[in-house]
Design a protein around this motif. Structure first.
Motif, mmCIF file in Angstrom:
data_model
loop_
_atom_site.group_PDB
_atom_site.id
_atom_site.type_symbol
_atom_site.label_atom_id
_atom_site.label_comp_id
_atom_site.label_asym_id
_atom_site.label_seq_id
_atom_site.Cartn_x
_atom_site.Cartn_y
_atom_site.Cartn_z
ATOM 1 N N ALA A 21 9.990 -36.882 135.521
ATOM 2 C CA ALA A 21 10.216 -35.693 136.294
ATOM 3 C C ALA A 21 10.956 -36.035 137.888
ATOM 4 N N TYR A 51 14.151 -32.136 135.531
ATOM 5 C CA TYR A 51 14.244 -33.351 134.552
ATOM 6 C C TYR A 51 15.706 -33.903 134.266
ATOM 7 N N ASN A 159 -0.012 -26.678 131.364
ATOM 8 C CA ASN A 159 -0.345 -25.578 132.390
ATOM 9 C C ASN A 159 -1.116 -24.540 132.016
ATOM 10 N N GLN A 180 -1.305 -30.637 128.134
ATOM 11 C CA GLN A 180 -1.088 -31.408 129.339
ATOM 12 C C GLN A 180 -1.226 -30.590 130.776
ATOM 13 N N PHE A 207 -1.861 -35.089 134.558
ATOM 14 C CA PHE A 207 -0.711 -35.546 135.378
ATOM 15 C C PHE A 207 -1.206 -35.218 136.801
ATOM 16 N N THR A 211 -1.236 -37.919 143.047
ATOM 17 C CA THR A 211 -0.820 -36.832 144.083
ATOM 18 C C THR A 211 -1.636 -35.771 144.100
ATOM 19 N N ALA A 234 -5.576 -46.818 142.970
ATOM 20 C CA ALA A 234 -4.628 -46.143 141.704
ATOM 21 C C ALA A 234 -5.014 -46.590 140.600
ATOM 22 N N THR A 253 8.086 -44.885 140.662
ATOM 23 C CA THR A 253 9.334 -45.175 140.678
ATOM 24 C C THR A 253 9.357 -46.775 141.000
ATOM 25 N N SER A 254 8.357 -47.459 141.163
ATOM 26 C CA SER A 254 8.321 -48.784 141.562
ATOM 27 C C SER A 254 7.645 -49.799 140.381
ATOM 28 N N ALA A 260 1.309 -52.337 137.629
ATOM 29 C CA ALA A 260 0.054 -52.024 137.803
ATOM 30 C C ALA A 260 -0.823 -50.833 136.863
ATOM 31 N N ASP A 261 -0.155 -49.772 136.817
ATOM 32 C CA ASP A 261 -0.574 -48.693 135.939
ATOM 33 C C ASP A 261 -0.622 -49.155 134.597
HETATM 34 N N1 LIG Z 1 3.786 -30.272 132.623
HETATM 35 C C1 LIG Z 1 4.090 -30.037 133.851
HETATM 36 O O1 LIG Z 1 4.350 -28.968 134.331
HETATM 37 C C2 LIG Z 1 4.137 -31.344 134.830
HETATM 38 C C3 LIG Z 1 4.269 -31.205 135.901
HETATM 39 C C4 LIG Z 1 4.228 -32.359 136.831
HETATM 40 C C5 LIG Z 1 4.242 -33.593 136.464
HETATM 41 N N2 LIG Z 1 4.488 -33.652 134.914
HETATM 42 C C6 LIG Z 1 4.694 -34.911 134.152
HETATM 43 O O2 LIG Z 1 4.002 -36.085 134.890
HETATM 44 C C7 LIG Z 1 4.681 -37.098 135.323
HETATM 45 C C8 LIG Z 1 4.055 -37.629 136.208
HETATM 46 O O3 LIG Z 1 3.959 -36.792 137.513
HETATM 47 P P1 LIG Z 1 2.792 -37.105 138.626
HETATM 48 O O4 LIG Z 1 2.711 -35.693 139.392
HETATM 49 O O5 LIG Z 1 1.614 -37.571 137.877
HETATM 50 O O6 LIG Z 1 3.147 -38.251 139.408
HETATM 51 P P2 LIG Z 1 4.508 -38.458 140.341
HETATM 52 O O7 LIG Z 1 4.748 -37.301 141.012
HETATM 53 O O8 LIG Z 1 5.353 -39.179 139.595
HETATM 54 O O9 LIG Z 1 3.853 -39.383 141.517
HETATM 55 C C9 LIG Z 1 3.057 -40.475 141.232
HETATM 56 C C10 LIG Z 1 2.728 -40.940 142.516
HETATM 57 O O10 LIG Z 1 2.045 -42.149 142.452
HETATM 58 C C11 LIG Z 1 2.416 -43.085 142.874
HETATM 59 N N3 LIG Z 1 1.920 -44.195 142.160
HETATM 60 C C12 LIG Z 1 1.983 -44.465 141.067
HETATM 61 N N4 LIG Z 1 1.454 -45.565 140.353
HETATM 62 C C13 LIG Z 1 0.877 -45.985 141.793
HETATM 63 C C14 LIG Z 1 0.024 -47.225 141.980
HETATM 64 N N5 LIG Z 1 -0.124 -48.187 141.133
HETATM 65 N N6 LIG Z 1 -0.319 -47.493 143.319
HETATM 66 C C15 LIG Z 1 0.030 -46.825 144.310
HETATM 67 N N7 LIG Z 1 0.858 -45.442 143.986
HETATM 68 C C16 LIG Z 1 1.298 -45.240 142.775
HETATM 69 C C17 LIG Z 1 3.891 -42.970 142.865
HETATM 70 O O11 LIG Z 1 4.495 -43.655 144.029
HETATM 71 P P3 LIG Z 1 5.714 -44.847 143.522
HETATM 72 O O12 LIG Z 1 6.923 -44.133 143.009
HETATM 73 O O13 LIG Z 1 5.862 -45.362 145.070
HETATM 74 O O14 LIG Z 1 5.050 -45.660 142.747
HETATM 75 C C18 LIG Z 1 4.239 -41.625 143.055
HETATM 76 O O15 LIG Z 1 4.380 -41.139 144.647
HETATM 77 C C19 LIG Z 1 5.892 -36.440 135.722
HETATM 78 O O16 LIG Z 1 7.070 -37.459 135.916
HETATM 79 C C20 LIG Z 1 6.120 -35.298 134.465
HETATM 80 O O17 LIG Z 1 6.478 -36.185 133.479
HETATM 81 C C21 LIG Z 1 4.581 -32.649 134.113
#
Ligand SMILES: NC(=O)c1ccc[n+]([C@@H]2O[C@H](COP(=O)([O-])OP(=O)(O)OC[C@H]3O[C@@H](n4cnc5c(N)ncnc54)[C@H](OP(=O)(O)O)[C@@H]3O)[C@@H](O)[C@H]2O)c1
Length: 282
Positions: A21, A51, A159, A180, A207, A211, A234, A253-254, A260-261
């Motif tokens: 996303a 997306y 959701n 999810q 998810f 954040t 994390a 995005t890193s 690490a993840d």
């Molecule tokens: N079903 C739904 O409605 C829904 C809604 C939201 C999301 N999603 C799905 O879930 C995915 C993930 O979304 P999300 O909300 O969990 O995450 P996200 O918005 O992609 O954000 C992840 C955050 O964590 C940070 N991060 C990740 N690994 C880290 C680490 N090892 N150390 C420090 N910071 C770290 C990232 O920063 P950096 O980029 O700097 O690493 C980013 O700021 C989305 O891309 C999408 O596919 C689904």
């Protein structure tokens, strides 16, 4: 290629999903980077507002061309999103009945992802609150038909509240394989839905683990665990999530964070730490 009409019961669940996303024109490069880093499960949606599914497909094509991975080694998950969650870039005719919209959205996803099937197909969210509606029932039935046609291996829903999930299971013969949801520590990490999923043999995908929970990442308990295990906060959160049965998503995005993840899968937390973390905020 011919496909089984029902999901392969031996098919394995992934242990970490890369989320695509909000990456817009970086989607292809970041998905390609994630595949190179070792991710084998990708989450996307046919919802251009958040997306860029065709960008994911381009990264997959590159990975196949480079011999990095084969389609069979990947777990691809995408979603059906109601018009209310979309902008003007719709993957279906909004005047068509919902069942037809699902079929069109699936067809468009298969084209975007350049595949004959997706491993998991998720309803992005029920059409309204607080109940599972007639529209949701129509969409779910259409999703079951896509599964029976072999376009989709497993089904999921996102959701969703406990109430809606219970109604859904009462109404439908085919339950979701996946739920999810956004995971807030203050709700015991979505405890009610998670526990229901465990009882029903549904895999819970979480998810926004990082954040949505900045207070947990900054908590002394997490900092202490991180220091003792030589991990980052994390990584502690991802290891904790797995310990309580959550299949985590990360959309980092890193490249460093991608690695690490992925490495957090090797981390095992003591049972007392898991218990303390689970009741930290909720
Ligand atoms: N079903 C739904 O409605 C829904 C809604 C939201 C999301 N999603 C799905 O879930 C995915 C993930 O979304 P999300 O909300 O969990 O995450 P996200 O918005 O992609 O954000 C992840 C955050 O964590 C940070 N991060 C990740 N690994 C880290 C680490 N090892 N150390 C420090 N910071 C770290 C990232 O920063 P950096 O980029 O700097 O690493 C980013 O700021 C989305 O891309 C999408 O596919 C689904």
């Amino acid at each position: 290629m011919s496909l089984p009409a029902t999901p392969d019961p031996a098919a394995r669940n992934p242990d970490l999903l890369y989320g695509t996303a909000w990456k817009e024109d970086r989607t292809t490069a970041l998905t390609a980077l994630a595949l190179r880093a070792g991710f084998r499960a990708i989450d996307t949606a046919n919802q251009r507002r958040h997306y860029f599914e065709a960008g994911v497909g381009e990264a997959l094509a590159q990975a196949y061309r480079d011999g990095l991975v084969t389609r069979a080694e990947l777990f691809l998950q995408t979603k059906f999103t109601y018009q209310g969650g979309q902008d003007h870039r719709l993957p279906y005719d909004p005047a068509a009945p919902l069942a037809r919209q699902v079929a069109q959205s699936v067809g468009s996803s298969l084209e975007h992802l350049r595949t004959e099937y997706v491993d998991s197909y998720v309803l992005h969210g029920p059409s309204s609150w607080p109940d599972w509606s007639a529209a949701d029932a129509e969409v779910w039935q259409a999703m079951v038909e896509e599964r029976d046609a072999g376009h989709v291996r497993r089904l999921g829903v996102s959701n969703i509240s406990l109430r809606q999930l219970e109604q859904m299971l009462t109404h439908h013969r085919i339950p979701p394989a996946y739920v999810q949801n956004r995971c807030f520590a203050r709700t015991g990490w979505d405890r009610d839905v998670r526990h229901f999923c465990r009882q029903q043999n549904i895999v819970y995908q979480g998810f926004s683990l990082l954040t949505a929970n900045p207070e947990v990442l900054a908590h002394p308990l997490v900092a202490g665990l991180a220091e003792r295990s030589g991990a980052s906060p994390a990584q502690i959160v991802f290891a904790f999530a797995r310990a309580i049965g959550i299949l985590p998503l990360t959309g980092t995005t890193s490249e460093v964070h991608m690695r690490a993840d992925l490495a957090s899968r090797e981390l095992t937390l003591p049972a007392e730490a898991v218990e303390a973390l689970e009741s930290l905020a909720g």
